[in-house]
Design a protein around this motif. Sequence first.
Motif, PDB file in Angstrom:
ATOM      1  N   ASN A  43       4.811  25.836  -1.330  1.00  0.00           N
ATOM      2  CA  ASN A  43       3.859  24.753  -1.073  1.00  0.00           C
ATOM      3  C   ASN A  43       3.983  23.627  -2.096  1.00  0.00           C
ATOM      4  O   ASN A  43       3.863  22.450  -1.739  1.00  0.00           O
ATOM      5  CB  ASN A  43       2.419  25.285  -0.978  1.00  0.00           C
ATOM      6  CG  ASN A  43       1.982  26.105  -2.186  1.00  0.00           C
ATOM      7  OD1 ASN A  43       2.816  26.668  -2.906  1.00  0.00           O
ATOM      8  ND2 ASN A  43       0.694  26.169  -2.414  1.00  0.00           N
ATOM      9  N   HIS A  44       4.274  23.975  -3.353  1.00  0.00           N
ATOM     10  CA  HIS A  44       4.447  22.918  -4.344  1.00  0.00           C
ATOM     11  C   HIS A  44       5.732  22.138  -4.108  1.00  0.00           C
ATOM     12  O   HIS A  44       5.796  20.936  -4.382  1.00  0.00           O
ATOM     13  CB  HIS A  44       4.458  23.515  -5.750  1.00  0.00           C
ATOM     14  CG  HIS A  44       3.177  24.198  -6.111  1.00  0.00           C
ATOM     15  ND1 HIS A  44       3.026  25.561  -6.061  1.00  0.00           N
ATOM     16  CD2 HIS A  44       1.977  23.703  -6.490  1.00  0.00           C
ATOM     17  CE1 HIS A  44       1.788  25.874  -6.413  1.00  0.00           C
ATOM     18  NE2 HIS A  44       1.130  24.767  -6.679  1.00  0.00           N
ATOM     19  N   ARG A  45       6.765  22.827  -3.605  1.00  0.00           N
ATOM     20  CA  ARG A  45       8.036  22.149  -3.307  1.00  0.00           C
ATOM     21  C   ARG A  45       7.847  21.156  -2.163  1.00  0.00           C
ATOM     22  O   ARG A  45       8.303  20.014  -2.213  1.00  0.00           O
ATOM     23  CB  ARG A  45       9.111  23.166  -2.900  1.00  0.00           C
ATOM     24  CG  ARG A  45       9.391  24.266  -3.904  1.00  0.00           C
ATOM     25  CD  ARG A  45       9.608  23.729  -5.272  1.00  0.00           C
ATOM     26  NE  ARG A  45      10.189  24.696  -6.175  1.00  0.00           N
ATOM     27  CZ  ARG A  45       9.963  24.680  -7.488  1.00  0.00           C
ATOM     28  NH1 ARG A  45       9.172  23.772  -8.036  1.00  0.00           N
ATOM     29  NH2 ARG A  45      10.547  25.565  -8.272  1.00  0.00           N
ATOM     30  N   TYR A  48       5.782  18.187  -3.246  1.00  0.00           N
ATOM     31  CA  TYR A  48       6.526  17.276  -4.122  1.00  0.00           C
ATOM     32  C   TYR A  48       7.469  16.377  -3.327  1.00  0.00           C
ATOM     33  O   TYR A  48       7.674  15.217  -3.662  1.00  0.00           O
ATOM     34  CB  TYR A  48       7.333  18.077  -5.146  1.00  0.00           C
ATOM     35  CG  TYR A  48       8.091  17.222  -6.131  1.00  0.00           C
ATOM     36  CD1 TYR A  48       7.418  16.569  -7.173  1.00  0.00           C
ATOM     37  CD2 TYR A  48       9.468  17.049  -6.029  1.00  0.00           C
ATOM     38  CE1 TYR A  48       8.104  15.775  -8.071  1.00  0.00           C
ATOM     39  CE2 TYR A  48      10.165  16.259  -6.935  1.00  0.00           C
ATOM     40  CZ  TYR A  48       9.477  15.620  -7.955  1.00  0.00           C
ATOM     41  OH  TYR A  48      10.152  14.829  -8.846  1.00  0.00           O
ATOM     42  N   ALA A  53       0.027  18.669   1.681  1.00  0.00           N
ATOM     43  CA  ALA A  53      -0.654  19.773   1.000  1.00  0.00           C
ATOM     44  C   ALA A  53      -1.214  20.704   2.048  1.00  0.00           C
ATOM     45  O   ALA A  53      -2.027  20.289   2.866  1.00  0.00           O
ATOM     46  CB  ALA A  53      -1.775  19.240   0.119  1.00  0.00           C
ATOM     47  N   SER A 220      -4.913  19.541  -3.287  1.00  0.00           N
ATOM     48  CA  SER A 220      -4.490  20.616  -4.167  1.00  0.00           C
ATOM     49  C   SER A 220      -5.048  21.941  -3.711  1.00  0.00           C
ATOM     50  O   SER A 220      -5.734  22.023  -2.712  1.00  0.00           O
ATOM     51  CB  SER A 220      -4.920  20.306  -5.596  1.00  0.00           C
ATOM     52  OG  SER A 220      -4.223  21.138  -6.483  1.00  0.00           O
ATOM     53  N   GLY A 266      -3.241  15.736  -5.972  1.00  0.00           N
ATOM     54  CA  GLY A 266      -2.230  16.775  -6.168  1.00  0.00           C
ATOM     55  C   GLY A 266      -1.854  17.057  -7.608  1.00  0.00           C
ATOM     56  O   GLY A 266      -1.154  18.025  -7.871  1.00  0.00           O
ATOM     57  N   TYR A 267      -2.301  16.240  -8.554  1.00  0.00           N
ATOM     58  CA  TYR A 267      -1.864  16.374  -9.959  1.00  0.00           C
ATOM     59  C   TYR A 267      -2.980  16.874 -10.869  1.00  0.00           C
ATOM     60  O   TYR A 267      -4.157  16.587 -10.645  1.00  0.00           O
ATOM     61  CB  TYR A 267      -1.307  15.038 -10.463  1.00  0.00           C
ATOM     62  CG  TYR A 267       0.075  14.817  -9.898  1.00  0.00           C
ATOM     63  CD1 TYR A 267       1.196  15.215 -10.607  1.00  0.00           C
ATOM     64  CD2 TYR A 267       0.249  14.292  -8.615  1.00  0.00           C
ATOM     65  CE1 TYR A 267       2.462  15.072 -10.071  1.00  0.00           C
ATOM     66  CE2 TYR A 267       1.519  14.147  -8.069  1.00  0.00           C
ATOM     67  CZ  TYR A 267       2.611  14.547  -8.806  1.00  0.00           C
ATOM     68  OH  TYR A 267       3.874  14.418  -8.281  1.00  0.00           O
ATOM     69  N   ILE A 338       2.151  19.044 -10.661  1.00  0.00           N
ATOM     70  CA  ILE A 338       1.549  19.565  -9.430  1.00  0.00           C
ATOM     71  C   ILE A 338       1.054  20.981  -9.672  1.00  0.00           C
ATOM     72  O   ILE A 338       0.066  21.403  -9.095  1.00  0.00           O
ATOM     73  CB  ILE A 338       2.590  19.543  -8.289  1.00  0.00           C
ATOM     74  CG1 ILE A 338       2.971  18.095  -7.963  1.00  0.00           C
ATOM     75  CG2 ILE A 338       2.044  20.230  -7.051  1.00  0.00           C
ATOM     76  CD1 ILE A 338       4.135  18.006  -6.993  1.00  0.00           C
ATOM     77  N   ARG A 339       1.760  21.706 -10.540  1.00  0.00           N
ATOM     78  CA  ARG A 339       1.309  23.036 -10.938  1.00  0.00           C
ATOM     79  C   ARG A 339       0.638  22.952 -12.301  1.00  0.00           C
ATOM     80  O   ARG A 339       1.022  22.148 -13.138  1.00  0.00           O
ATOM     81  CB  ARG A 339       2.503  24.001 -11.007  1.00  0.00           C
ATOM     82  CG  ARG A 339       3.097  24.285  -9.657  1.00  0.00           C
ATOM     83  CD  ARG A 339       4.487  24.860  -9.804  1.00  0.00           C
ATOM     84  NE  ARG A 339       5.378  23.919 -10.467  1.00  0.00           N
ATOM     85  CZ  ARG A 339       6.619  24.188 -10.823  1.00  0.00           C
ATOM     86  NH1 ARG A 339       7.116  25.367 -10.599  1.00  0.00           N
ATOM     87  NH2 ARG A 339       7.367  23.256 -11.398  1.00  0.00           N
ATOM     88  N   GLU A 342       4.046  24.514 -15.730  1.00  0.00           N
ATOM     89  CA  GLU A 342       5.417  24.478 -15.253  1.00  0.00           C
ATOM     90  C   GLU A 342       6.344  24.286 -16.446  1.00  0.00           C
ATOM     91  O   GLU A 342       5.890  23.978 -17.548  1.00  0.00           O
ATOM     92  CB  GLU A 342       5.626  23.415 -14.156  1.00  0.00           C
ATOM     93  CG  GLU A 342       5.276  22.004 -14.502  1.00  0.00           C
ATOM     94  CD  GLU A 342       5.399  21.061 -13.293  1.00  0.00           C
ATOM     95  OE1 GLU A 342       4.949  21.428 -12.193  1.00  0.00           O
ATOM     96  OE2 GLU A 342       5.931  19.954 -13.456  1.00  0.00           O
TER      97      GLU A 342
END
Lengths: 405, 405
Positions: A43-45, A48, A53, A220, A266-267, A338-339, A342
Motif C-alpha cells: 500500500n505504501h508503494r 508513493y 490510499a 493514511s 499521506g505524510y 509515508i511510513r 523507514e
Amino acid sequence: MPGPHYTHPIATPIAAAEYRARRDRLLGHPETTDVDGFVWWGNHRVFYLCGFAFAPTERPIALLMRRGGETVLFVPRLEVEHAEAYANVDRVVAYPEYPDVTHPMTHLTKLLRELGLTSAFGGDGDGAPRVMGYRGPKLSEASGASFVALDDVLEATMQVKSPAEIALIRESAYWAGRAHRLLQDATSVGRTETEVEMEAGAGATAELLAAYRGAYRALSWGGSGPFATYRGQIGAHSALPHSLNVNAVFAAGDTLVTGASCPMFGYWSELERTMFIGDPSVEQGIYFGHMLALQDLAIDACRAGRTCSSVDGAVRDYFAEHDLGDAWRHHTGHNVGIRYHEGPFLDVGDDTVMESGMLFTVEPGLYVPGLGGFRHSDTIVVTDDEPEFLTDYPRDLDRLVLDAA
Amino acid sequence: MPGPHYTHPIATPIAAAEYRARRDRLLGHPETTDVDGFVWWGNHRVFYLCGFAFAPTERPIALLMRRGGETVLFVPRLEVEHAEAYANVDRVVAYPEYPDVTHPMTHLTKLLRELGLTSAFGGDGDGAPRVMGYRGPKLSEASGASFVALDDVLEATMQVKSPAEIALIRESAYWAGRAHRLLQDATSVGRTETEVEMEAGAGATAELLAAYRGAYRALSWGGSGPFATYRGQIGAHSALPHSLNVNAVFAAGDTLVTGASCPMFGYWSELERTMFIGDPSVEQGIYFGHMLALQDLAIDACRAGRTCSSVDGAVRDYFAEHDLGDAWRHHTGHNVGIRYHEGPFLDVGDDTVMESGMLFTVEPGLYVPGLGGFRHSDTIVVTDDEPEFLTDYPRDLDRLVLDAA
C-alpha cells in the motif's frame, strides 16, 4: 475559526506531475533495464507511485507500470469508483472479487499480457501479500513472466525527500506540536491516560478542520487528524519504550514519555518529549540531562556527506564514556515519510551517506527500570549546512515540568 | 460509574493455558511432523500463539517453538521488559538492534542451533518480513535449516473460535453497539463527520473505562477503546464501500453507512448500519429493502455443514433475480477474530464447510453512484442450530432514520 495559532497557508497534496516524475525515475533507473515494467503490491508503494490510499484487505490491489506504456491500477470491483476518483493512473482495471470462482491472479495474468509485461516484471513481491487470509499463486507461475525483486531500488529512490514532501512533513509537525501542547496542558494528577489523549486529539483536530475548511485529507492508515499519546509510557512503565496504552492514572513524581504526529496528505512527522509531574528527583534530572546532551550531539552530527552510522556511533560512545550501557535500548533514529519508520537508519550498522533532503527522527533514549524512560524525538532535515528542525516544541527541562498539585 | 447500560461482568483476556493448547495443537498437527519446530514472524501469529502484542517495526520479532522443547520469543533489546511482562513463553532472548554491526539473523541462527531447530523449521516466512525498511537474508540461507511454509496450517486452526474467543468478540460487539448508539444520536444536519466520530468514540470509551476500572486492555493495532465511524460514507460518497474519512458535513437526504468496533484483549467484532437523514426517498427505500432482504437470507444460510460458497451463491442469485447486478460490489462476508478480516470468506469461490464456532460478518451491500451505499454488517456465530447474533443493534428502517430538522 483557525484561532490565533494558525497563521501560515494550508498545505496541499502531492501534485500529479510529481507522481509521474517518481514513476519515470524508477523506469529510467539503471538497475531496472532488464524488466518490461513493474507490478507493485504494497500500500505504501502504490501510494508513493500514484497517490491512491487504500485499506489493504484480502482483495489484492496492484499498480502496473509498462516502460513507454500505460500505468494501470488493478483493483477489486468494490474499489473502482474510489480508485478512479483518487489514483493518478491512465486506467483502472477491475476484477470481480477474491477468492471468487476465477482467482484474481488469473485476471491479472491477462492484464500482464495485454500490457506486454510478458518477459520479466520487477516489483516488491512475486504475487500478492498474504493480508487477512489472502492465498494465491506466485505471479511468475501464473503468468510465465519472470519476477525480479526491485523493491530495494524503489526504497532507495524514496530516501531523499522532495520540497513538496518536506513541506507536508513540516505541516504534519506543526499539528503534532499543537496536539502535544494540548496534551501537556491537559495532563494532571488523578486524570487518566486515555481521557487526556482524547482531549488533546479532539482539540487539535478541531483546530485543523477549522483552518483547512474541508481541504484536509489524512490519506493514511493511522487515523485522521493530529494526535498526542503516552502509549503507556507513564511512571515506571515509561521504561518500556514501545509499550501500548495501559490507561494509567497520572501521579506526582511520574516520568512521562509522549508521542505526537498528524497524517498530512499521506505524510508523517514524529515529535516526542520527556516530561515530569512535579520537579524531577536528582536521579530523574541526571538522566534527563544525559538525554538532552545525547540528542544535541546527535542532531549536530546529521550532516550531508557523513554516514548514518557515524551519528549512532557518537551516541554509543557517549553511553560508554558515561557508563550508561545498562540504560541503552535502541538506535538513534530513522527516516520518516509515508511510513512512520523507514530507512536509512541512524544505526552503527547503516553506512548510508547522508544527503541534503534526507529526514531523520533523532531520538536517543535512556531507560531505567523502576524509574522511567527518557527520550525526546525531533524530526530534522539534512541540509547543505546545519540540520534544520521540522518539529518546533520546547526541549528544555523548565518547560516540560508539569504542576503536581 | 458504568451507568445504567452496563450490567454484565467484564471480559478477561485469553488464559495462559489456552495459549499453550494452541501451540500444542500446532505441534501435534499431522501436517507438521516433518519440522523440528516453528519460527513465526507475523504480529497476529505471534499474538495468537503467546499473547504478546507488539508494534511491528524494522526490528524483527520471532516466536520459536521446539517440539517437546522450549517456546522462546526473540526480540530487540528495547522490547525485553515489555515481552517479559506480557508474553506467555518460557524465555525471552534479545538481540541488540537492527541493522547493528551484527545482523539480527546472525543472532537468530545461533538461537536456532541452541534450540535444536537445525534440520527444518516451519512458519509463515523464510526470514523476517520487509516492514518499515527492514532488509535481511532468508533464514534458511543464514541457518542452513530448511524452511517449510506452514502458515496455511496455522490459519486453518484459527478458523473455529474457542468459547473464550467468542466471549471477547461478543464483548467487543457490545461496545461497538454503544459507540454506534452515540454516533447515531450525535449525527445531525450541519455537523461534520470528524466531530461526530470523536464524540461517539470518546463517550463510549469513557463508559468502558468506568466499567472496567483499569482492567481493560486493547492489545491490538487499531487503537484503544470503542469507536464508530463513517469513513467518508456520507451522501453520494457512501457509494464507495471502502472509502476513507473526507470530513463531510451532514445534509438532509444523505444516505449514511457506518462502521463500529472495539478491540477487546486483541479481538474484534464488526457492526455496520445504513441510516438516512430524514425520511428516505422512494429509491433509497427500495435499496434499503433489498439490502435487508439480502442480509436476512444470508444470515439464515449460515449453518454448520453447508459451504461458505452456498451463502454467497444465494446472495448472488438474489442480485440476479432482481436485476441488481449493477449495484453489486463485493462478497457477503468474512471471518473475524484477531484480524478484522480473515478466512474463510462468504464467497462463491470459498468451499470451506461451515462449522459450529466459526464467526462471520454478514454484509451484502448495494452501491448506486449518485445515490449512496446500502450495507448492514452483523457479526454472527455458526452454531449447531440457528446462527446467533454477537452484535445487537436495530436493523429496521424505522429506528435508523435520523431527524432532518
